[in-house]
Enzyme design. Structure first.
Site, PDB file in Angstrom:
ATOM      1  N   TYR A  23     -23.989 -18.363 -31.668  1.00 16.06           N
ATOM      2  CA  TYR A  23     -25.518 -18.393 -30.990  1.00 16.06           C
ATOM      3  C   TYR A  23     -26.246 -17.279 -31.414  1.00 16.06           C
ATOM      4  O   TYR A  23     -27.459 -16.943 -30.904  1.00 16.06           O
ATOM      5  CB  TYR A  23     -25.206 -18.417 -29.322  1.00 16.06           C
ATOM      6  CG  TYR A  23     -24.669 -19.488 -28.845  1.00 16.06           C
ATOM      7  CD1 TYR A  23     -25.206 -20.771 -28.945  1.00 16.06           C
ATOM      8  CD2 TYR A  23     -23.279 -19.394 -28.093  1.00 16.06           C
ATOM      9  CE1 TYR A  23     -24.409 -21.886 -28.365  1.00 16.06           C
ATOM     10  CE2 TYR A  23     -22.761 -20.455 -27.545  1.00 16.06           C
ATOM     11  CZ  TYR A  23     -23.212 -21.794 -27.458  1.00 16.06           C
ATOM     12  OH  TYR A  23     -22.629 -22.950 -27.202  1.00 16.06           O
ATOM     13  N   HIS A  65     -32.357 -18.361 -27.467  1.00 19.73           N
ATOM     14  CA  HIS A  65     -31.876 -17.988 -26.272  1.00 19.73           C
ATOM     15  C   HIS A  65     -31.020 -16.679 -26.438  1.00 19.73           C
ATOM     16  O   HIS A  65     -30.972 -16.014 -25.353  1.00 19.73           O
ATOM     17  CB  HIS A  65     -30.756 -19.018 -26.025  1.00 19.73           C
ATOM     18  CG  HIS A  65     -30.640 -19.135 -24.501  1.00 19.73           C
ATOM     19  ND1 HIS A  65     -31.676 -18.849 -23.443  1.00 19.73           N
ATOM     20  CD2 HIS A  65     -29.828 -19.728 -23.327  1.00 19.73           C
ATOM     21  CE1 HIS A  65     -31.515 -19.256 -22.367  1.00 19.73           C
ATOM     22  NE2 HIS A  65     -30.262 -19.601 -22.047  1.00 19.73           N
ATOM     23  N   ASN A  69     -25.237 -17.292 -18.143  1.00 16.33           N
ATOM     24  CA  ASN A  69     -25.488 -17.834 -16.654  1.00 16.33           C
ATOM     25  C   ASN A  69     -24.842 -16.524 -15.911  1.00 16.33           C
ATOM     26  O   ASN A  69     -24.867 -16.713 -14.546  1.00 16.33           O
ATOM     27  CB  ASN A  69     -25.014 -19.180 -16.501  1.00 16.33           C
ATOM     28  CG  ASN A  69     -25.967 -20.259 -17.064  1.00 16.33           C
ATOM     29  OD1 ASN A  69     -26.722 -19.804 -17.757  1.00 16.33           O
ATOM     30  ND2 ASN A  69     -25.616 -21.294 -17.069  1.00 16.33           N
TER      31      ASN A  69
END
Length: 243
Positions: free
Chosen positions: A19, A24, A92
């Site tokens: 990632y 993000h 999260n």
């Protein structure tokens, strides 16, 4: 270092390497960029990489440093101690790591915390700056929600870096945010401009602590320059110890 912490800058992202250049992970990219800018501006030269330490006890990669600056009159210089951090937990759960870092360094004033993250509702190249507000305003970004819920307050600063929404209906929000920045439509160049803009805004806020002034100067109707620096990469190397 024994002096108190002046500011904690927490970039949000996902720690898995797959990632690393995704939209993000805008917060992680900014932290690496900022660390490099600070290292260079402090006269450490082009060859010196900023050092981060992997602290499994804090669930974060940490850089604890002092930044010196000269006030506008040029008559004297000051410094502040800053913690740069990237949580090792998934996006999260970012709040758990940030809370551990604040507790470890004895930071009880959450207004010393600046959370940097991506923002779908802000155009590419633009910066949204927020502070306080109701918890409902955090909804939509799970990382920011985690920070607010874990700390039990919204009284921290958010620098939200615009990534815009997918240009085509066929691309889902999840696909968009977990996709990498691209050269198409000068997206990488716009984000490079945004990294510099966010650094300038952070610098001003760190010195003057005037959020209203910083928002007006950097986040309200700020025009994108016609000439953008071409970005060939959004990877800014750091020296990571303790892995």
């Amino acid at each position: 270092m024994s002096r108190p912490i002046d500011i904690v800058v927490a970039g949000l992202g996902n720690p898995d390497s797959q990632y690393s250049t995704t939209r993000h992970n805008a917060g992680f990219i900014f932290i690496d960029y900022l660390a490099n800018v600070m290292t260079f501006s402090q006269g450490e030269g082009n060859s010196a990489l900023p050092v981060f330490y992997r602290r499994f006890d804090l669930m974060a990669d940490i850089r604890d440093t002092t930044f010196s600056y000269t006030i506008e009159t040029g008559s004297s210089s000051k410094s502040f101690r800053v913690i740069l951090m990237k949580p090792l937990l998934n996006m999260n759960e970012s709040g758990k790591s940030i809370q551990k870092v604040l507790n470890h360094f004895g930071v009880t004033d959450t207004k010393k915390l600046i959370v940097v993250c991506d923002d779908l509702n802000t155009l590419p190249g633009a910066l949204m700056i927020q502070g306080g507000g109701v918890l409902a305003a955090m909804q939509g970004h799970r990382g920011v929600e985690s920070v607010a819920n874990t700390l039990g307050t919204t009284e921290f600063i958010r620098f939200r870096l615009g990534i815009g929404r997918p240009p085509q209906d066929s691309t889902s929000i999840t696909q968009w945010v977990l996709g990498s920045f691209s050269k198409e439509h000068r997206e990488m160049d716009l984000f490079g401009h945004l990294l510099q803009l966010t650094t300038e805004a952070l610098y001003d806020y760190s010195i003057y602590h005037d959020l209203k002034k910083v928002k007006k100067k950097f986040a309200q109707s700020r025009k994108i320059p016609n000439q953008l620096t071409e970005m060939t990469s959004l990877v800014f190397p750091v020296d990571l110890h303790g892995t």
